[in-house]
Motif scaffolding. Structure first.
Motif, mmCIF file in Angstrom:
data_model
loop_
_atom_site.group_PDB
_atom_site.id
_atom_site.type_symbol
_atom_site.label_atom_id
_atom_site.label_comp_id
_atom_site.label_asym_id
_atom_site.label_seq_id
_atom_site.Cartn_x
_atom_site.Cartn_y
_atom_site.Cartn_z
ATOM 1 N N THR A 64 0.405 -5.562 17.782
ATOM 2 C CA THR A 64 1.055 -5.101 16.728
ATOM 3 C C THR A 64 1.609 -3.403 17.094
ATOM 4 O O THR A 64 1.014 -2.658 17.899
ATOM 5 C CB THR A 64 0.518 -4.792 15.287
ATOM 6 O OG1 THR A 64 -0.558 -3.753 15.312
ATOM 7 C CG2 THR A 64 0.026 -6.131 14.851
ATOM 8 N N GLN A 72 2.932 5.637 6.717
ATOM 9 C CA GLN A 72 1.485 5.311 6.749
ATOM 10 C C GLN A 72 0.865 5.229 5.639
ATOM 11 O O GLN A 72 -0.083 4.434 5.596
ATOM 12 C CB GLN A 72 0.775 6.103 7.869
ATOM 13 C CG GLN A 72 1.587 6.111 9.246
ATOM 14 C CD GLN A 72 1.704 4.812 9.967
ATOM 15 O OE1 GLN A 72 0.847 3.879 9.918
ATOM 16 N NE2 GLN A 72 3.144 4.726 10.575
ATOM 17 N N THR A 84 0.660 -8.065 12.110
ATOM 18 C CA THR A 84 -0.625 -7.233 11.418
ATOM 19 C C THR A 84 -1.182 -8.149 10.141
ATOM 20 O O THR A 84 -2.380 -8.381 10.116
ATOM 21 C CB THR A 84 0.067 -5.855 10.891
ATOM 22 O OG1 THR A 84 0.770 -5.222 11.701
ATOM 23 C CG2 THR A 84 -1.005 -5.113 10.059
ATOM 24 N N ASP A 109 0.856 -1.326 -0.119
ATOM 25 C CA ASP A 109 -0.002 0.067 -0.074
ATOM 26 C C ASP A 109 0.701 1.083 -0.008
ATOM 27 O O ASP A 109 0.281 2.195 -0.428
ATOM 28 C CB ASP A 109 -0.922 0.046 1.290
ATOM 29 C CG ASP A 109 -0.054 0.069 2.474
ATOM 30 O OD1 ASP A 109 -0.489 0.712 3.313
ATOM 31 O OD2 ASP A 109 0.349 -1.192 2.782
ATOM 32 N N GLY A 125 10.358 -5.318 17.813
ATOM 33 C CA GLY A 125 10.330 -6.044 19.063
ATOM 34 C C GLY A 125 8.888 -6.224 19.737
ATOM 35 O O GLY A 125 8.954 -6.457 21.021
ATOM 36 N N THR A 126 7.911 -6.456 18.934
ATOM 37 C CA THR A 126 6.667 -6.248 19.630
ATOM 38 C C THR A 126 6.265 -7.832 20.198
ATOM 39 O O THR A 126 5.651 -8.113 21.279
ATOM 40 C CB THR A 126 5.521 -5.797 18.742
ATOM 41 O OG1 THR A 126 5.819 -4.425 18.234
ATOM 42 C CG2 THR A 126 3.994 -5.678 19.236
ATOM 43 N N THR A 162 12.209 -8.047 12.533
ATOM 44 C CA THR A 162 11.264 -7.416 13.299
ATOM 45 C C THR A 162 10.488 -6.059 12.577
ATOM 46 O O THR A 162 11.193 -5.199 11.807
ATOM 47 C CB THR A 162 11.686 -6.720 14.693
ATOM 48 O OG1 THR A 162 11.027 -5.983 15.443
ATOM 49 C CG2 THR A 162 13.039 -6.037 14.768
ATOM 50 N N PHE A 220 6.947 -0.124 16.915
ATOM 51 C CA PHE A 220 8.275 -0.497 17.527
ATOM 52 C C PHE A 220 8.742 -1.933 17.414
ATOM 53 O O PHE A 220 7.992 -2.577 17.251
ATOM 54 C CB PHE A 220 8.165 -0.315 19.188
ATOM 55 C CG PHE A 220 7.347 0.970 19.823
ATOM 56 C CD1 PHE A 220 8.071 2.159 19.599
ATOM 57 C CD2 PHE A 220 6.139 0.648 20.391
ATOM 58 C CE1 PHE A 220 7.357 3.310 19.876
ATOM 59 C CE2 PHE A 220 5.560 2.030 20.957
ATOM 60 C CZ PHE A 220 6.208 3.382 20.678
ATOM 61 N N SER A 225 -0.678 -6.188 1.375
ATOM 62 C CA SER A 225 -0.742 -5.448 2.411
ATOM 63 C C SER A 225 -1.547 -5.888 3.562
ATOM 64 O O SER A 225 -2.663 -6.064 3.395
ATOM 65 C CB SER A 225 -1.472 -3.873 2.051
ATOM 66 O OG SER A 225 -1.618 -3.198 2.907
ATOM 67 N N VAL A 275 8.307 -5.815 10.141
ATOM 68 C CA VAL A 275 8.024 -6.055 8.684
ATOM 69 C C VAL A 275 6.415 -6.189 8.477
ATOM 70 O O VAL A 275 5.945 -6.044 7.609
ATOM 71 C CB VAL A 275 8.616 -7.123 8.036
ATOM 72 C CG1 VAL A 275 10.276 -6.759 7.799
ATOM 73 C CG2 VAL A 275 8.468 -8.551 8.746
HETATM 74 N N1 LIG Z 1 1.746 0.689 5.587
HETATM 75 C C1 LIG Z 1 1.781 -0.292 6.125
HETATM 76 N N2 LIG Z 1 2.257 -0.545 7.440
HETATM 77 C C2 LIG Z 1 2.197 -1.795 7.867
HETATM 78 C C3 LIG Z 1 1.617 -2.853 7.188
HETATM 79 N N3 LIG Z 1 1.771 -4.046 7.971
HETATM 80 C C4 LIG Z 1 2.175 -3.544 9.101
HETATM 81 N N4 LIG Z 1 2.454 -2.354 9.145
HETATM 82 C C5 LIG Z 1 3.087 -1.432 10.051
HETATM 83 O O1 LIG Z 1 4.220 -2.016 10.593
HETATM 84 C C6 LIG Z 1 4.670 -1.761 11.917
HETATM 85 C C7 LIG Z 1 4.779 -3.012 12.540
HETATM 86 O O2 LIG Z 1 3.790 -4.082 12.378
HETATM 87 P P1 LIG Z 1 3.876 -5.437 13.241
HETATM 88 O O3 LIG Z 1 2.591 -6.319 12.726
HETATM 89 O O4 LIG Z 1 3.816 -5.019 14.535
HETATM 90 O O5 LIG Z 1 5.294 -5.944 12.831
HETATM 91 P P2 LIG Z 1 5.956 -7.283 13.298
HETATM 92 O O6 LIG Z 1 6.724 -8.284 12.250
HETATM 93 O O7 LIG Z 1 4.874 -8.413 13.937
HETATM 94 O O8 LIG Z 1 6.999 -6.845 14.479
HETATM 95 P P3 LIG Z 1 7.632 -7.783 15.424
HETATM 96 O O9 LIG Z 1 6.365 -8.391 16.371
HETATM 97 O O10 LIG Z 1 8.537 -6.657 16.204
HETATM 98 O O11 LIG Z 1 8.603 -8.705 15.130
HETATM 99 C C8 LIG Z 1 3.268 -1.132 12.326
HETATM 100 O O12 LIG Z 1 3.218 0.109 12.623
HETATM 101 C C9 LIG Z 1 2.231 -1.549 11.480
HETATM 102 O O13 LIG Z 1 1.303 -0.734 11.471
HETATM 103 C C10 LIG Z 1 1.143 -2.953 5.747
HETATM 104 O O14 LIG Z 1 0.655 -3.631 5.211
HETATM 105 N N5 LIG Z 1 1.149 -1.353 5.298
#
Ligand SMILES: Nc1nc2c(ncn2[C@@H]2O[C@H](COP(=O)(O)OP(=O)(O)OP(=O)(O)O)[C@@H](O)[C@H]2O)c(=O)[nH]1
Ligand SMILES: [Mg+2]
Length: 366
Positions: free
Chosen positions: A198, A246, A180, A112, A203-204, A174, A201, A145, A176
């Motif tokens: 999510t 965003q 989400t 996106d 390291g969630t 972390t 930051f 997305s 990526v």
């Molecule tokens: N624009 C956009 N942002 C995204 C998308 N997916 C995740 N994000 C953003 O990326 C950030 C990290 O998202 P998480 O889902 O917490 O990432 P994670 O890979 O689980 O991170 P860890 O648990 O730290 O390994 C957040 O601010 C989300 O809103 C997407 O498809 N598009």
């Protein structure tokens, strides 16, 4: 009788009610409510979800390696999520070695963010070559997305076909967007919204989170691997927000003469050193300040204004390191985790990023 250990559905940690200073703590009252409603979260997730406050808990590299090693020992599908905005920062070194004979499905997330005009086929092709240079031969690549729920059903179909009744591990660096993405999958299967925590930051997620498939196997969210060169590790909360796009990137084009400089707030710099009048296009979060000045004045300007006009900067005002490129045109200079600049014509350029953050060059993807 041994009590069953319950896990936080937000981050995966084992829940305990004894020690507020230890991982997985939740007060007794919240624990009881959580169990009754099947919505058990630890206190850290509660604060992160409701107040966007982060309590840092770190996982050691050896824990990550042990986890990857375990995946290599079982028959499973490996779903490797990559942030399309920071492909270089998304790479897990040695991934093919860790996953053994298991197939790897690459999920390029956050599409996106790409301008609507981009040719996804071209980006996919570029990604394929990039992966191949890391020794990764994926069974398939899908562009999605998680946030905007684009191509989630298609992703689910692919996971279902490739996992062959086995578990599917969602792995990646972390931030990526693994959690989400899984939240979108859960929602698409008719489950609750945003079950897993999510955040912006790194390291969630702190331990594996199992989401059962029909046949007893699971889709497994895993904690992100820390890529030390990721920009996010050098920024405080406010700066991280400002840097992370965003919404769809809005390219900004500058016409540059030789010996002109563009500052990327206090976090990076681009010098057009030599060549004919050139056009460059910047792909950064639109909140990030792009400031043009004369090359001859740039060092003094940076020293004077870093941290005020040129904000944000890194947490400890890390020095910028410089790389020089002679380009033929049609290339992207990528500031890992920050964005990139397309240089349209031939010339000599220099790029700067905080020491430790990588600067790379690639054929223009847009
Ligand atoms: N624009 C956009 N942002 C995204 C998308 N997916 C995740 N994000 C953003 O990326 C950030 C990290 O998202 P998480 O889902 O917490 O990432 P994670 O890979 O689980 O991170 P860890 O648990 O730290 O390994 C957040 O601010 C989300 O809103 C997407 O498809 N598009
Ligand atoms: Mg996560």
């Amino acid at each position: 009788m041994t009590e069953e250990v319950l896990h936080c559905i937000g981050c995966g940690l084992a829940i305990q009610t004894e020690d507020p200073k230890e991982k997985g703590y939740t007060p007794k009252s919240a624990y009881e409510k959580g169990v009754a409603s099947n919505q058990l979260y630890c206190q850290r997730c509660f604060k992160l979800r409701h107040y966007n406050q982060l309590e840092k808990v770190s996982i050691s590299d050896s824990q990550f390696l042990a986890m990857l090693h375990d995946i290599g020992q079982t028959k499973a599908l490996v779903v490797n999520v990559i942030d399309i905005f920071d492909v270089y920062g998304s790479m897990i070194s040695g991934l093919p070695r860790f996953v053994g004979n298991n197939p790897i499905l690459i999920v390029a997330n956050k599409i996106d963010l790409l301008p609507k005009s981009v040719n996804l086929k071209r980006i996919r092709y570029w990604l394929q070559r990039q992966l191949s240079s890391y020794g990764i031969k994926p069974i398939d690549i899908i562009m999605v997305s998680g946030k905007k729920k684009q191509s989630i059903d298609e992703l689910l179909e692919k996971i279902d076909v490739y996992r062959q009744e086995c578990d599917a591990y969602v792995v990646g660096v972390t931030n990526v967007g693994k959690s989400t993405l899984i939240n979108s999958i859960i929602a698409s299967l008719g489950g609750k919204q945003d079950v897993i925590t999510t955040s912006q930051f790194p390291g969630t997620t702190l331990d594996n989170i199992h989401i059962p498939f029909d046949n007893g196997a699971s889709l497994i969210d895993t904690p992100g691997i820390i890529h030390r060169h990721q920009m996010a590790h050098f920024l405080d909360e406010k700066a991280l927000k400002l840097v992370s796009p965003q919404k769809e990137l809005k390219p900004v084009t500058f016409q540059l003469h030789a010996e002109q400089t563009i500052f990327l707030a206090g976090l990076g710099r681009f010098d057009y050193l030599a060549g004919e009048k050139n056009a460059i296009t910047c792909y950064f979060n639109k909140e990030l300040l792009l400031h043009r000045t004369k090359l001859s004045n740039a060092n003094a300007f940076f020293d004077k204004h870093r941290g005020d006009l040129l904000s944000p900067t890194t947490q400890d005002d890390i020095a910028l390191s410089r790389v020089e490129f002679k380009v033929d045109g049609g290339v992207d200079i990528v500031f890992s985790g920050l964005g990139w600049i397309t240089v349209h014509h031939a010339g000599k350029v220099a790029a700067y990023a905080p020491k430790g953050v990588d600067i790379t060059i690639r054929e223009a993807i847009i």
